[in-house]
Design an enzyme around this catalytic site. Structure first.
Site, PDB file in Angstrom:
ATOM      1  N   PRO A  72       0.832  -1.214   0.000  1.00  0.00           N
ATOM      2  CA  PRO A  72       0.000   0.000   0.000  1.00  0.00           C
ATOM      3  C   PRO A  72       0.867   1.264   0.000  1.00  0.00           C
ATOM      4  O   PRO A  72       1.908   1.294   0.671  1.00  0.00           O
ATOM      5  CB  PRO A  72      -0.785  -0.098   1.313  1.00  0.00           C
ATOM      6  CG  PRO A  72      -0.687  -1.519   1.749  1.00  0.00           C
ATOM      7  CD  PRO A  72       0.585  -2.064   1.176  1.00  0.00           C
TER       8      PRO A  72
ATOM      9  N   GLY B 168       3.569   4.063   5.293  1.00  0.00           N
ATOM     10  CA  GLY B 168       4.597   3.712   6.280  1.00  0.00           C
ATOM     11  C   GLY B 168       5.172   2.322   6.077  1.00  0.00           C
ATOM     12  O   GLY B 168       5.902   1.821   6.928  1.00  0.00           O
ATOM     13  N   LEU B 169       4.844   1.687   4.935  1.00  0.00           N
ATOM     14  CA  LEU B 169       5.340   0.327   4.688  1.00  0.00           C
ATOM     15  C   LEU B 169       6.487   0.302   3.673  1.00  0.00           C
ATOM     16  O   LEU B 169       6.867  -0.757   3.173  1.00  0.00           O
ATOM     17  CB  LEU B 169       4.194  -0.584   4.227  1.00  0.00           C
ATOM     18  CG  LEU B 169       3.065  -0.751   5.244  1.00  0.00           C
ATOM     19  CD1 LEU B 169       1.931  -1.596   4.677  1.00  0.00           C
ATOM     20  CD2 LEU B 169       3.562  -1.381   6.555  1.00  0.00           C
TER      21      LEU B 169
ATOM     22  N   SER C 122       7.929   3.587  -1.331  1.00  0.00           N
ATOM     23  CA  SER C 122       8.846   4.420  -2.136  1.00  0.00           C
ATOM     24  C   SER C 122      10.227   3.781  -2.196  1.00  0.00           C
ATOM     25  O   SER C 122      10.861   3.736  -3.263  1.00  0.00           O
ATOM     26  CB  SER C 122       9.002   5.813  -1.529  1.00  0.00           C
ATOM     27  OG  SER C 122       7.780   6.375  -1.263  1.00  0.00           O
ATOM     28  N   ALA C 123      10.686   3.283  -1.052  1.00  0.00           N
ATOM     29  CA  ALA C 123      12.008   2.653  -1.020  1.00  0.00           C
ATOM     30  C   ALA C 123      12.019   1.409  -1.912  1.00  0.00           C
ATOM     31  O   ALA C 123      12.968   1.177  -2.665  1.00  0.00           O
ATOM     32  CB  ALA C 123      12.374   2.274   0.409  1.00  0.00           C
ATOM     33  N   ALA C 124      10.947   0.609  -1.831  1.00  0.00           N
ATOM     34  CA  ALA C 124      10.918  -0.643  -2.603  1.00  0.00           C
ATOM     35  C   ALA C 124      10.961  -0.360  -4.104  1.00  0.00           C
ATOM     36  O   ALA C 124      11.699  -1.034  -4.845  1.00  0.00           O
ATOM     37  CB  ALA C 124       9.680  -1.453  -2.237  1.00  0.00           C
TER      38      ALA C 124
ATOM     39  N   ASP D  85      14.612   2.590   5.284  1.00  0.00           N
ATOM     40  CA  ASP D  85      13.711   1.919   4.339  1.00  0.00           C
ATOM     41  C   ASP D  85      14.480   1.325   3.162  1.00  0.00           C
ATOM     42  O   ASP D  85      14.224   0.194   2.738  1.00  0.00           O
ATOM     43  CB  ASP D  85      12.666   2.914   3.797  1.00  0.00           C
ATOM     44  CG  ASP D  85      11.658   3.335   4.852  1.00  0.00           C
ATOM     45  OD1 ASP D  85      11.946   3.145   6.049  1.00  0.00           O
ATOM     46  OD2 ASP D  85      10.591   3.849   4.478  1.00  0.00           O
TER      47      ASP D  85
END
Ligand code: MEV
Length: 299
Positions: A85, A89-90, A93-95, A136
């Site tokens: 999602p 906070g998961l 963006s980093a992924a 992250d």
């Protein structure tokens, strides 16, 4: 053609304080973003699954720009799909940033090692959003349980993990700026809170190595009290956190910047369903996830 994927994450301890150099501990979870890159075509085209979130494209564009420092990339198509999602906070963006750099690294044989990919992804996030810690991007690249800024990688945790999603989107940059303003106004008071959060992460490392999930949960609850003091919890997150605790979670807290987004609870695996149901009844959605050792991978 190259396809890479990278995971999302939850913070066990240390969000916000990590921005000021304090220790944080985060776990990669089994929600992933997949990026496929194909050479050819005419120009650079991005087909993003984040249609309703144009904010993700800057990360992909900046990641391409970073890799272009090493190789000439003129014609390229990038396809993104994700189960993480957004703005929650998961670590979505980093992924997407890590998976994009990883796919370009492989496709164009740039020769970056994982640590270098994590660093490039961190610099990408910094340039796009102005403020970020390396948490992250490091956990998404390495997988497992990571300790930042030390950059240690521990195995995944092996208890149940339940995430509550408020569905209320938040801006990490705005929440970081709010906490910074509070810290500038009351440096003595807020500085002490940041120190305490850092101490929790220091204690956390040993507890993780011992698989002492009860004590980890207890410290997550203390960490939540301190995050509350920073003003980043909203009532909807509090409802979810208290529902999780009432139904037997070892501990529950906000994960990420707060102001919306998600909370995380850890528990005995047998309790996951009951806790997920209780969170969902209290507010928003919930899902059961697992910690994973798989960081950035080439498919
Ligand atoms: C955001 O997921 C966590 C913050 O600590 C910011 C960061 O670490 O980049 C609030």
């Amino acid at each position: 053609m190259t396809i890479c994927s990278a995971p999302g994450k939850v913070f066990l301890f240390g969000e916000h304080a990590v921005v000021y150099g304090k220790r944080a501990i985060a776990c990669a979870i089994d929600l992933r973003t997949e990026v496929e890159v194909n050479r050819g075509g005419n120009g650079i085209h991005i087909h993003s699954a984040f249609k309703d979130d144009p904010d993700k494209n800057p990360y992909i564009k900046m990641a391409i720009k970073k890799v272009q420092q090493y190789v000439d990339i003129k014609n390229l198509s990038v396809k993104v799909s994700s189960t993480i999602p957004i703005a929650s906070g998961l670590g979505s963006s980093a992924a997407v940033t890590v998976a994009t750099i990883g796919a370009l690294n492989e496709e164009f044989q740039v020769g970056l090692r994982k640590e270098e990919i994590a660093l490039m992804a961190y610099q990408t996030e910094l340039e796009v959003q102005g403020a970020a810690s390396p948490t992250d991007t490091f956990v998404s690249t390495m997988g497992g349980t990571v300790i930042v800024p030390d950059r240690k990688v521990l195995p995944p945790i092996s208890c149940g993990i339940v995430v509550g999603h408020t569905g209320i989107s938040k801006s990490t940059a705005r929440m970081v700026a709010r906490v910074r303003a509070l810290k500038e106004k009351y440096p003595d008071v807020i500085g002490g809170i940041m120190d305490s959060i850092g101490c929790i992460s220091v204690r956390g490392e040993d507890l993780i190595k011992k698989n002492d999930y009860r004590s980890i949960g207890e410290l997550m609850n203390v960490n939540q009290g301190l995050l509350d003091a920073l003003g980043i919890t909203i009532p909807e997150l509090s409802l979810q956190i208290h529902a999780a605790r009432q139904h037997g979670a070892y501990g529950a807290k906000v994960t990420g910047a707060g102001g919306g987004g998600c909370m995380v609870a850890i528990c005995d695996e047998k309790k996951c369903k009951e806790i997920a149901t209780a969170i969902g009844r209290s507010y928003g959605d919930s899902f059961i996830t697992r910690s994973t050792s798989e960081g950035l991978i080439i498919k």
